[in-house]
Design a protein around this motif. Structure first.
Motif, PDB file in Angstrom:
ATOM      1  N   TYR B 188      -0.481 -11.953  -8.564  1.00  0.00           N
ATOM      2  CA  TYR B 188      -1.363 -11.756  -9.712  1.00  0.00           C
ATOM      3  C   TYR B 188      -2.175 -10.488  -9.527  1.00  0.00           C
ATOM      4  CZ  TYR B 188      -0.175 -16.618 -10.421  1.00  0.00           C
ATOM      5  OH  TYR B 188       0.511 -17.790 -10.589  1.00  0.00           O
ATOM      6  N   LEU B 189      -1.941  -9.523 -10.432  1.00  0.00           N
ATOM      7  CA  LEU B 189      -2.612  -8.243 -10.292  1.00  0.00           C
ATOM      8  C   LEU B 189      -4.084  -8.352 -10.559  1.00  0.00           C
ATOM      9  CD1 LEU B 189       0.486  -6.880 -11.704  1.00  0.00           C
ATOM     10  CD2 LEU B 189      -0.542  -5.848  -9.692  1.00  0.00           C
ATOM     11  N   GLU B 190      -4.467  -9.220 -11.500  1.00  0.00           N
ATOM     12  CA  GLU B 190      -5.907  -9.357 -11.774  1.00  0.00           C
ATOM     13  C   GLU B 190      -6.604  -9.977 -10.563  1.00  0.00           C
ATOM     14  OE1 GLU B 190      -3.659 -11.332 -13.001  1.00  0.00           O
ATOM     15  OE2 GLU B 190      -4.435 -13.307 -13.571  1.00  0.00           O
ATOM     16  N   GLU B 191      -5.854 -10.761  -9.783  1.00  0.00           N
ATOM     17  CA  GLU B 191      -6.434 -11.343  -8.578  1.00  0.00           C
ATOM     18  C   GLU B 191      -6.705 -10.259  -7.532  1.00  0.00           C
ATOM     19  OE1 GLU B 191      -5.545 -15.322  -7.407  1.00  0.00           O
ATOM     20  OE2 GLU B 191      -4.509 -14.553  -5.640  1.00  0.00           O
ATOM     21  N   ALA B 192      -5.718  -9.389  -7.347  1.00  0.00           N
ATOM     22  CA  ALA B 192      -5.894  -8.283  -6.404  1.00  0.00           C
ATOM     23  C   ALA B 192      -7.056  -7.394  -6.845  1.00  0.00           C
ATOM     24  CB  ALA B 192      -4.613  -7.469  -6.323  1.00  0.00           C
ATOM     25  N   GLU B 193      -7.122  -7.137  -8.161  1.00  0.00           N
ATOM     26  CA  GLU B 193      -8.166  -6.263  -8.684  1.00  0.00           C
ATOM     27  C   GLU B 193      -9.545  -6.895  -8.496  1.00  0.00           C
ATOM     28  OE1 GLU B 193      -7.391  -4.898 -12.657  1.00  0.00           O
ATOM     29  OE2 GLU B 193      -8.421  -3.020 -12.169  1.00  0.00           O
ATOM     30  N   ALA B 194      -9.608  -8.238  -8.675  1.00  0.00           N
ATOM     31  CA  ALA B 194     -10.897  -8.924  -8.575  1.00  0.00           C
ATOM     32  C   ALA B 194     -11.386  -9.025  -7.143  1.00  0.00           C
ATOM     33  CB  ALA B 194     -10.774 -10.322  -9.184  1.00  0.00           C
ATOM     34  N   LEU B 195     -10.465  -9.128  -6.193  1.00  0.00           N
ATOM     35  CA  LEU B 195     -10.872  -9.451  -4.833  1.00  0.00           C
ATOM     36  C   LEU B 195     -10.782  -8.306  -3.833  1.00  0.00           C
ATOM     37  CD1 LEU B 195      -9.196 -12.959  -4.376  1.00  0.00           C
ATOM     38  CD2 LEU B 195     -11.604 -12.479  -4.815  1.00  0.00           C
ATOM     39  N   ALA B 196      -9.762  -7.461  -3.984  1.00  0.00           N
ATOM     40  CA  ALA B 196      -9.420  -6.566  -2.882  1.00  0.00           C
ATOM     41  C   ALA B 196     -10.295  -5.324  -2.834  1.00  0.00           C
ATOM     42  CB  ALA B 196      -7.954  -6.168  -2.984  1.00  0.00           C
ATOM     43  N   ASP B 197     -10.713  -4.957  -1.618  1.00  0.00           N
ATOM     44  CA  ASP B 197     -11.338  -3.653  -1.411  1.00  0.00           C
ATOM     45  C   ASP B 197     -10.259  -2.578  -1.443  1.00  0.00           C
ATOM     46  OD1 ASP B 197     -13.934  -4.751  -0.918  1.00  0.00           O
ATOM     47  OD2 ASP B 197     -13.203  -5.376   1.063  1.00  0.00           O
ATOM     48  N   ARG B 198      -9.137  -2.908  -0.796  1.00  0.00           N
ATOM     49  CA  ARG B 198      -7.989  -1.979  -0.800  1.00  0.00           C
ATOM     50  C   ARG B 198      -6.739  -2.793  -0.973  1.00  0.00           C
ATOM     51  NH1 ARG B 198      -6.399   1.229   3.492  1.00  0.00           N
ATOM     52  NH2 ARG B 198      -7.256  -0.356   4.896  1.00  0.00           N
ATOM     53  N   LEU B 199      -5.676  -2.140  -1.433  1.00  0.00           N
ATOM     54  CA  LEU B 199      -4.419  -2.850  -1.545  1.00  0.00           C
ATOM     55  C   LEU B 199      -3.242  -1.927  -1.284  1.00  0.00           C
ATOM     56  CD1 LEU B 199      -3.618  -1.923  -4.654  1.00  0.00           C
ATOM     57  CD2 LEU B 199      -5.148  -3.796  -5.226  1.00  0.00           C
ATOM     58  N   ALA B 200      -2.108  -2.545  -0.983  1.00  0.00           N
ATOM     59  CA  ALA B 200      -0.878  -1.801  -0.759  1.00  0.00           C
ATOM     60  C   ALA B 200       0.228  -2.488  -1.540  1.00  0.00           C
ATOM     61  CB  ALA B 200      -0.534  -1.783   0.731  1.00  0.00           C
ATOM     62  N   VAL B 201       1.120  -1.676  -2.105  1.00  0.00           N
ATOM     63  CA  VAL B 201       2.257  -2.235  -2.829  1.00  0.00           C
ATOM     64  C   VAL B 201       3.494  -2.106  -1.953  1.00  0.00           C
ATOM     65  CG1 VAL B 201       3.725  -2.042  -4.869  1.00  0.00           C
ATOM     66  CG2 VAL B 201       1.258  -1.690  -5.068  1.00  0.00           C
ATOM     67  N   LEU B 202       4.154  -3.232  -1.755  1.00  0.00           N
ATOM     68  CA  LEU B 202       5.328  -3.300  -0.909  1.00  0.00           C
ATOM     69  C   LEU B 202       6.546  -3.448  -1.819  1.00  0.00           C
ATOM     70  CD1 LEU B 202       5.143  -3.421   2.161  1.00  0.00           C
ATOM     71  CD2 LEU B 202       5.323  -5.889   2.030  1.00  0.00           C
ATOM     72  N   SER B 203       7.574  -2.638  -1.563  1.00  0.00           N
ATOM     73  CA  SER B 203       8.802  -2.795  -2.334  1.00  0.00           C
ATOM     74  C   SER B 203       9.969  -2.463  -1.432  1.00  0.00           C
ATOM     75  CB  SER B 203       8.755  -1.874  -3.564  1.00  0.00           C
ATOM     76  OG  SER B 203       9.914  -2.049  -4.339  1.00  0.00           O
ATOM     77  N   GLY B 204      10.939  -3.340  -1.381  1.00  0.00           N
ATOM     78  CA  GLY B 204      12.104  -3.114  -0.535  1.00  0.00           C
ATOM     79  C   GLY B 204      11.757  -2.912   0.934  1.00  0.00           C
TER      80      GLY B 204
END
Lengths: 269, 278
Positions: B188-204
């Motif tokens: 859930y992107l809104e969850e990451a936006e609401a909680l995270a100080d930083r984030l990383a997107v993992l693909s493959g």
């Protein structure tokens, strides 16, 4: 801040044992089937084979009572453990515990406590059936001493083998089917269902002698039957020393297999 | 030293590369989110850091130790919230929380933890009788009962209703305020936006972007799209800073009743990121 101490393996093992028991008694189906099945078999066998052993005055049902005690321990130890571990792997119990400071030994100690308590209850029930329904006389003090070590060695050997075998069980649903194959086969060749064991071909007796069940049932017959019944055993003797030796060896083999096969999680694909 | 330090982390399952060289640093007290589609390697990465899986290559340090070999003292300092457990069904909430609390040197009081996850009314209920969302809250309670310095949350709010999710976010923020470092995976992107100080997107199995929710994947510099309708004609302009354009429109006395200014949402950015790397 006070230096907080990490609770030890004995403490955690006891806590696991308590929770295992609590969960077991709340699953009513498991309680009924685990306990009622050996008792039901005993009542059936006792009713079907009602005669006695020639001039000894010992009835077949009394012999079955002794042999079924071995079966009771085997089924609680081996099946409870084998399927219980598969279940714990599947429902996340093991994974959850592995994320905490508990040791594998504490977890297995909890299982052993469960099996010990279940076996005591199971054996008490079978002795009660033997005494109340089949007039089986209770043995004297020296026989109870043998009963003590025989019971402990049997429970430990069956439990450890159950843990080791659970490594072969991929899904908890199939655990019963897989575990019952060696269990039932061993009972037929080990003098539990068919006694005197000397009716079997000698090579089959040799095979049975490699596994613990033959020695367990022989030992419990020593405890609960009069001495003259020893002529119906494979060696014509009770062979207490050999019983202790074989069961002791299976405890060691079982422990070694456990240490090699125990995994917190499914193996990495 | 950071709470999580990962260099070149790799995991191979029978010739299939699930994780292909990941670098991560999570300082103490940060809420860090790992995003990515199913099969991107999120759960594998988290399970390696939890000590549940062995890595095939690279370096990993969690709370200063190698998670592949760390012992009981280390496990007392982490908390793991499982994704899909259904164990202990025949125990009550209180019994299970108390049982797990007993493994830790300095656990939180049982009633306090149950209250924190909002299950006080269900504390005497068998876990079997709880709804899916309540069941997950038990998982959270069991993850935090040992006062972990680092908490792993692998898709914690799957199956939550919107109210329960908001309540859960408040709990995570409270834990973060107390100084707990949190590694979160989520769909859930809104969850990451609401909680995270930083984030990383993992693909493959690789990290394709890393940043704060506001700057991820160039989102901060992406500018804005300004749209308005004037005398029946739809106008749309892409600008770096909408201030100048809007000032001009006001000066021209344009009809601004339908004016909208939109920036790319985190979801737009995310979909572009994983689309590019598919």
């Amino acid at each position: 801040m006070t230096a907080a101490v990490l609770p030890g393996t004995a403490h955690n093992g006891l806590a696991r044992g308590r929770v295992e028991l609590l969960q077991f008694i709340r699953d009513r189906t498991a309680v009924i089937f685990t306990f009622a099945f050996p008792a039901m078999l005993l009542l059936l066998f006792g009713t079907i084979f009602g005669d006695s052993y020639e001039d000894t005055g010992v009835s077949v049902s009394q012999v079955y009572t002794a042999s079924m005690i071995a079966y009771g321990i085997l089924s609680t130890g081996f099946i409870t453990m084998g399927s219980g571990l598969a279940m714990d792997r599947e429902d996340g119990t093991l994974k959850r515990l592995h994320g905490t400071p508990i040791t594998a030994t504490a977890y297995l100690l909890g299982k052993l406590i469960l099996v010990l308590v279940l076996s005591v209850a199971e054996v008490t029930l079978l002795i009660l059936v033997g005494v109340l329904v089949y007039d089986m006389p209770l043995p004297d003090a020296s026989h109870w001493v043998v009963f003590g070590w025989l019971f402990l060695l049997s429970v430990i050997a069956c439990t450890l083998c159950g843990i080791a075998v659970s490594a072969l069980v991929k899904r908890a649903r199939t655990a019963g089917a897989i575990l019952n194959v060696p269990l039932v086969a061993l009972q037929f060749i080990s003098g539990v269902f068919i006694h005197p064991i000397t009716q079997l071909p000698s090579w089959l007796i040799t095979v049975a002698s490699l596994f613990p069940v033959k020695w367990m049932s022989q030992g419990f017959r020593y405890v609960f039957l009069p001495d003259e019944m020893k002529v119906y055993e494979a060696a014509g003797q009770w062979e207490l020393g050999r019983i202790a030796l074989v069961l002791g060896a299976w405890c060691v083999i079982g422990l070694a297999l456990c240490l090699v096969t125990f995994r917190w999680t499914e193996k990495d694909r | 030293m950071d709470v999580i330090e990962v260099r070149g982390l790799r995991k191979t399952y029978r010739g299939h590369d699930a994780v292909r060289g990941i670098d991560l640093s999570v300082p103490r007290g940060e809420v860090f989110a790992l995003l990515g589609p199913n099969g991107a390697g999120k759960t594998t990465t988290v399970e390696i850091l939890e000590g549940h899986r062995k890595r095939s290559g690279g370096e990993a340090r969690v709370l200063g130790e190698d998670p592949g070999t760390a012992g009981r003292d280390w496990r007392a300092r982490i908390g793991v919230v499982l994704q899909d457990a259904d164990d202990a069904a025949d125990l009550t909430v209180t019994e299970m929380v108390r049982h797990m609390a007993g493994f830790y040197p300095d656990p939180r009081p049982v009633a306090e933890v149950i209250d924190l996850v909002g299950l006080t009314e269900k504390s005497k209920a068998r876990i079997r009788t709880l709804s899916g969302g309540q069941r997950r809250r038990v998982d959270v309670a069991l993850g935090i009962v040992g006062r972990p310095e680092l908490l792993f949350l692998d898709e914690p709010t799957t199956g939550f209703d919107p109210a329960a999710r908001r309540q859960f976010w408040d709990l995570i923020r409270a834990l973060a305020t107390e100084g707990t470092t949190i590694l979160l995976t989520t769909h859930y992107l809104e969850e990451a936006e609401a909680l995270a100080d930083r984030l990383a997107v993992l693909s493959g199995g690789v990290i394709v972007a890393e940043g704060t929710p506001a700057t991820l994947g160039g989102r901060g510099a992406a500018g804005a799209k300004v749209s308005w309708r004037h005398e029946g004609v739809q106008h749309t302009e892409q600008v770096a800073d909408p201030t100048e354009l809007i000032r001009k429109l006001v000066a021209e006395d344009a009809d601004l009743t339908t004016l909208t200014v939109t920036r790319p949402t985190l979801e737009d950015t995310y979909l572009t990121l994983i689309g590019d790397h598919r």
